[in-house]
Design an enzyme around this catalytic site. Sequence first.
Site, mmCIF file in Angstrom:
data_model
loop_
_atom_site.group_PDB
_atom_site.id
_atom_site.type_symbol
_atom_site.label_atom_id
_atom_site.label_comp_id
_atom_site.label_asym_id
_atom_site.label_seq_id
_atom_site.Cartn_x
_atom_site.Cartn_y
_atom_site.Cartn_z
ATOM 1 N N TYR A 106 0.850 -1.184 0.000
ATOM 2 C CA TYR A 106 0.000 0.000 0.000
ATOM 3 C C TYR A 106 0.890 1.239 0.000
ATOM 4 C CZ TYR A 106 -4.332 2.475 0.117
ATOM 5 O OH TYR A 106 -5.364 3.284 -0.245
ATOM 6 N N ARG A 158 -9.091 10.286 -8.531
ATOM 7 C CA ARG A 158 -8.220 11.003 -7.591
ATOM 8 C C ARG A 158 -7.447 9.984 -6.764
ATOM 9 N NH1 ARG A 158 -8.332 12.917 -1.781
ATOM 10 N NH2 ARG A 158 -8.162 10.671 -1.894
ATOM 11 N N LYS A 176 -6.277 -1.950 -0.658
ATOM 12 C CA LYS A 176 -7.132 -1.752 0.517
ATOM 13 C C LYS A 176 -7.683 -3.079 1.029
ATOM 14 C CE LYS A 176 -7.711 2.804 1.238
ATOM 15 N NZ LYS A 176 -7.729 3.523 2.515
ATOM 16 N N GLU A 247 -13.768 4.764 -2.694
ATOM 17 C CA GLU A 247 -12.339 5.023 -2.519
ATOM 18 C C GLU A 247 -11.783 5.853 -3.671
ATOM 19 O OE1 GLU A 247 -8.825 4.995 -0.504
ATOM 20 O OE2 GLU A 247 -10.689 4.073 0.182
ATOM 21 N N ASP A 248 -11.116 6.947 -3.347
ATOM 22 C CA ASP A 248 -10.367 7.770 -4.298
ATOM 23 C C ASP A 248 -11.221 8.277 -5.457
ATOM 24 O OD1 ASP A 248 -8.227 7.535 -2.676
ATOM 25 O OD2 ASP A 248 -6.945 6.441 -4.057
ATOM 26 N N ASP A 270 -13.826 6.209 2.725
ATOM 27 C CA ASP A 270 -12.660 6.201 3.604
ATOM 28 C C ASP A 270 -11.884 7.503 3.534
ATOM 29 O OD1 ASP A 270 -10.853 4.844 5.430
ATOM 30 O OD2 ASP A 270 -9.435 4.800 3.764
ATOM 31 N N ASP A 271 -11.839 8.143 2.378
ATOM 32 C CA ASP A 271 -11.100 9.391 2.241
ATOM 33 C C ASP A 271 -11.722 10.497 3.080
ATOM 34 O OD1 ASP A 271 -9.298 8.381 0.140
ATOM 35 O OD2 ASP A 271 -11.116 8.311 -1.055
ATOM 36 N N ASN A 410 -0.053 11.672 1.049
ATOM 37 C CA ASN A 410 0.810 10.626 0.522
ATOM 38 C C ASN A 410 0.573 10.524 -0.980
ATOM 39 O OD1 ASN A 410 -1.497 8.757 0.160
ATOM 40 N ND2 ASN A 410 -1.449 8.565 2.390
ATOM 41 N N ASN A 454 -2.240 6.590 9.366
ATOM 42 C CA ASN A 454 -2.678 5.825 8.205
ATOM 43 C C ASN A 454 -4.081 5.292 8.429
ATOM 44 O OD1 ASN A 454 -2.965 3.543 6.275
ATOM 45 N ND2 ASN A 454 -0.827 4.011 5.805
#
Length: 549
Positions: A106, A158, A176, A247-248, A270-271, A410, A454
Amino acid sequence: MTQPQRMSAPTLPTYSPRGLALLRDPLLNKGTGFTEQERDALGLRGFLPAGVMSMQAQAERILVNLRSLPSDLEKYVALNALHDRNEALFFRVVCDNIDEIQPLIYTPTVGLACQKYGLIFQRPRGLFISANDRGRIAEILANWPYRAKLIVVTDGERILGLGDLGANGMGIPVGKLSLYSACAGIHPEECLPVMLDVGTNNEELLNDAYYIGLRQKRITGAAYDAFVDEFMTAARAAFPGVLIQFEDFANHAAFKLLHKYRDDACVFNDDIQGTAAVALAGLFSALRINGGKLRDQTVLFLGAGEAATGIADLVVSAMMAEGLSEAEALRRNWLTDSRGLVIKGRENLHGHKLRYAHEQAPIGDFLTAIKTLKPTAIIGVAAVGGAFTPEVLQTMAELNERPIVFALSNPTSKAECSAEAAYRYTKGRALFACGSPYDPVRLDGKTFVPRQGNNSYIFPGVGLGAIATGARLVTDEMFMAAAHTLANCVTGADLEQGSLYPALPRIREVSALIGAAVAGVAYQNGLAAGPAPNDLLGFVESKMYDARY
């Protein structure tokens, strides 16, 4: 007939492969770990060398080979290949060497892997659903051979701080879900990575001969909404009760999707929510060192997107729990974006920023914002590498005896500052957390051990609690419980060395505790299936998969 021993799992394939087919099934394959009896019973005689190796010996061999590779990307590829041929061994290696392996599967390595995905792609994992599949998404989901209980889905717009990587972003759901299994014991059979390939606006990828996704610009507007809605409807029908993690996604989609589905489906982002919980836990830990109260802090964010507003929202809720009114709590949280401080009256403010647009004269740069607002904490989530300059850090140290400095972006190239810089320019007084891993820092005779803020401390446990209880929804209260639980896992010895999070090798213990806290919220609020067990922690631990033959 003897079958290969399978890790405890609630679902099984409908077939019983033998011979080469068995060796090619990563969920069943043990390689040289098959016993003499299994080799006879399962048609494996002749396909394997004579030596029978224990799982420990196999893992040691993997590590010897892995450590001989010259780059992290090559190690990522090697681990991915192991994942594709022997899942139990892969997770055994990850679980027993989490400090070493997590950064390889990850962040930060996964960012580079996604950028190079077309070059390193070996074997499909999960489902790629493209915009050309509209009208038949249910049919595609029916191809999945297992009973998914957890889906991590992205559209690749993203990826980390790297932007639009299109279908190359599949590395994120895969990574993930690897952490879900390693850190919280979600069985691999229950995990489904999904890439919603709606195109990409990244011209470099569109012109890349090895790009694996749709070669078209992203679909938008009503077409995009209908495509995602078809996926959500089909996924919930194919896998009743499934937990779906967004996610993203880019800001414009992330907030819209979360608000659209969160009240009638078991979903979270999660973001937005996981990042919020891990950051809030870090703040709780920092305040144990400086003796302050959260309600008295002023927090300035570098960033005003998903992560920043997600953290700010949870911090506001926590401040209100300590007695502040909503207006008072909001006033203690400030956002900055590419145009400067977010203030009331500024033109073209997006909806998620409006809540934090306060009365204040315009301020165009972050350093001036610090000097004006005098924050006790700065939190970087804008993926602007080096934005916490020496001047920023020195100013924070002038304003605060123990400045709170969280550089959470990150991969490492996007970090607002390094651990060494944070400690050096505050003369060792910073209460520091990072989004990428850093080695311990030696300064003035003291060793500081920075730890990552994290999301892997949060989302695996939240997912575990939700899946174990069959929760109908995932709520902000669950993330608040997760933040408090994570902070409580930080020991006095951790704090003494500047660590605001527990040691990563404790991650399964931490995830179980968070899972139990989330389960408690689910049962208390009537969101769980069935009655609450007497021992929540024992109940959650009984659901955790352990990778062994």
